[in-house]
Every structure is written in C-alpha cells, then in structure tokens.
Design an enzyme around this catalytic site. Structure first.
Site, PDB file in Angstrom:
ATOM      1  N   ASP A   1      -6.633  -6.944   4.400  1.00  0.00           N
ATOM      2  CA  ASP A   1      -7.072  -7.524   3.135  1.00  0.00           C
ATOM      3  C   ASP A   1      -7.522  -8.969   3.274  1.00  0.00           C
ATOM      4  OD1 ASP A   1      -4.518  -8.444   3.712  1.00  0.00           O
ATOM      5  OD2 ASP A   1      -3.556  -7.440   2.038  1.00  0.00           O
TER       6      ASP A   1
ATOM      7  N   HIS B   1       4.325  -3.332  -2.574  1.00  0.00           N
ATOM      8  CA  HIS B   1       2.915  -3.155  -2.185  1.00  0.00           C
ATOM      9  C   HIS B   1       2.753  -3.134  -0.662  1.00  0.00           C
ATOM     10  CE1 HIS B   1       1.828  -7.773  -2.325  1.00  0.00           C
ATOM     11  NE2 HIS B   1       2.416  -7.449  -1.202  1.00  0.00           N
TER      12      HIS B   1
HETATM   13  P1  PGA Z   1       5.274 -11.531   3.514  1.00  0.00           P
HETATM   14  O1  PGA Z   1       4.280 -10.608   2.678  1.00  0.00           O
HETATM   15  O2  PGA Z   1       5.279 -10.997   4.903  1.00  0.00           O
HETATM   16  O3  PGA Z   1       4.679 -12.914   3.443  1.00  0.00           O
HETATM   17  O4  PGA Z   1       6.609 -11.427   2.860  1.00  0.00           O
HETATM   18  C1  PGA Z   1       4.355  -9.218   2.823  1.00  0.00           C
HETATM   19  C2  PGA Z   1       3.387  -8.569   1.870  1.00  0.00           C
HETATM   20  O5  PGA Z   1       3.211  -9.051   0.746  1.00  0.00           O
HETATM   21  O6  PGA Z   1       2.813  -7.532   2.245  1.00  0.00           O
END
Ligand code: PGA
Length: 264
Positions: free
Chosen positions: A67, A139
């Site tokens: 993304d 998510h």
């Molecule tokens: P993070 O994000 O690794 O910064 O906790 C994970 C995500 O939102 O997929």
C-alpha cells in the site's frame, strides 16, 4: 494455519527473516509481497544483516508493496516509498526495476491505475511470499473493517482509528492522508504463502479475532483462515488473548518433528 509463538519482537523479526531468506535461497527469483509499519522493521534489519554477513542475494527478486498513502510523493519522508528505500532497499542489492510500490499520486481514474498494478503482479508470476502486519482493528494492508473479502487493489478510505494510530509517524500538526491505495484482501489471498507478524499487547485482540474468531469482513485478517498456507509469527504480548496457545506450541513441535519443510 501455523502459529509460531516467540518470546519477543526481536525473535519475530528473526524468524520472519529466516523464512524470507530460505525462500530466496531456494528460488532467487522469489516474488515478495512487502509491508511497512513498525512491526516488520526487525525483519528488514535482520535481512540486511544476512545480506552483509552471508551475501543473501536480492538481485533477481521482485517485490510488490501492499500500500501507499494517497497524496504523498515518493520523496515525502512519511510515504511508504521513502520507508522502503530508507529501511530496506538502499541497504541490499534489490534491482530498482523489480521494485513495485503503489503510486499514491492524486489522479482522475484510480481503478485504471489499480488494475494496472494487479496486472503487473500477474505478469511477474504472482506473489510467492507475502509479508503482512496487522492493525489494531484487524486490517491487513489498508483493508479497513468491512472491506470485501474478495477486494482487489483499490483506493480505500482510512478509518479514524488507523489515522490516529499512524499519527506517530508524522510531524506534529501535519495533515494525515485520508485514503490509501492498497492491495485488496483477494489480492493478498492469491499469494502462494503468507507470513503475518504481530508484536505487543495492542495487537492481542486483533490477533485472537483473526486466528480464533469467525471469518468476517469486520476483521479483515480473519480472511486468512481461507488460505492454505498462512504462518502467524507473534510475540508473547500479541498472543496474550489466544485461548489455544498450548495447542499451537504442540503443533509447532510436531511440525518440527514430522513436516519441518513447512517451517523453511
Ligand atoms: P504497525 O502497523 O506495524 O506500525 O503496528 C501494522 C498495520 O497497521 O498493518
């Protein structure tokens, strides 16, 4: 699903890097699906260290990132382009033409761009090994709750919770993007193998719902239950709310004994 329980976040990174490295050694042309965020940083550090110490070779590999924020140019320090180049690509021998990260530019026709991104995954032969993190709301990529379980790469509106969670990466007062281009859940499920990493107590509820809850578009990661080759690599804090921890440990021991190839 295989659940690998580790003691801490460093081990999560090492275990994930070990699997990526063994995949690259078996097939130098591996097509990787890559993720950003704080969780996979340890994996990238370990891969860089394996590149330096053992010559782990990325020169023939291809990558597709999950993304990118809408409206952030690649040279914006908060963009995922910048994250990937500063934390990984600039430190290993990945060939620039083989790197694919969704372009977050504003445009008239997002569908046409996203279809083209999907076509480039297909023409690379599909993703062999997809790395994922998980949000507090469950998510994967930016597939926020209620994303279709069949969704493909598209423009997605971010939830307030995700915007709040990601504020820590932006300078104080900066405008946080409201949308992102993200691979869909259907795109992710097309990968041949999936590794999903989680660390810390804040992820425990989402991890438990993803592994032990019903399959639901309210928790995008629960769609991984439909995939035949998923490995969760999680630390003790992120495993906290799982009810079957002892069984997962037993499965891991028996996998090492009878089908160790599943762990390489
Ligand atoms: P993070 O994000 O690794 O910064 O906790 C994970 C995500 O939102 O997929």
């Amino acid at each position: 699903m295989l659940v690998v329980l580790t003691e801490n976040s460093k081990e999560v990174g090492c275990e994930a890097a070990r699997i990526v490295a063994s995949s690259l050694r078996a097939n130098p042309k591996t097509v990787l699906g890559l993720a950003t965020g704080s969780t996979p940083l340890g994996m990238y550090e370990e891969l860089i260290s394996l590149h330096k110490s053992t010559g782990l070779d990325f020169s023939q590999a291809t990558s597709f990132n999950l993304d990118e924020y809408l409206g952030l140019a690649p040279d914006n320090p908060q963009s995922f382009h910048y994250f990937m180049h500063s934390n990984f690509f600039s430190k290993v021998n990945f060939a620039a033409p083989n790197i694919h990260i969704p372009d977050g530019a504003f445009r008239k026709d997002y569908s046409a761009y996203c279809e083209q991104f999907e076509r480039s995954i297909k023409s690379a032969g599909g993703i062999d090994l997809q790395i994922l993190g998980i949000g507090r709301n469950g998510h994967i990529g930016f597939n926020e709750p209620n994303s279709s379980l069949a969704s493909r790469t598209r423009l997605k509106e971010l939830t307030q919770e995700t915007i709040e969670d990601n504020k820590r990466f932006f300078p104080q007062g900066a405008e946080i993007p409201e949308c992102a281009i993200t691979m869909g859940i259907g795109t992710i499920l097309d990968a041949r193998r999936i590794l999903i990493l989680a660390t810390g107590k804040s992820k425990a509820a989402a991890v438990a719902k993803a592994i032990e809850g019903p399959i639901s578009s309210s928790v995008s990661a629960s769609a991984l239950q439909l995939h035949p080759d998923v490995t969760f690599i999680i630390d003790e804090d992120a495993a906290y709310a799982l009810t079957q921890r002892d069984y997962y440990r037993r499965v891991l021991e028996l996998t090492k004994k009878y089908t160790p190839e599943k762990l390489t």
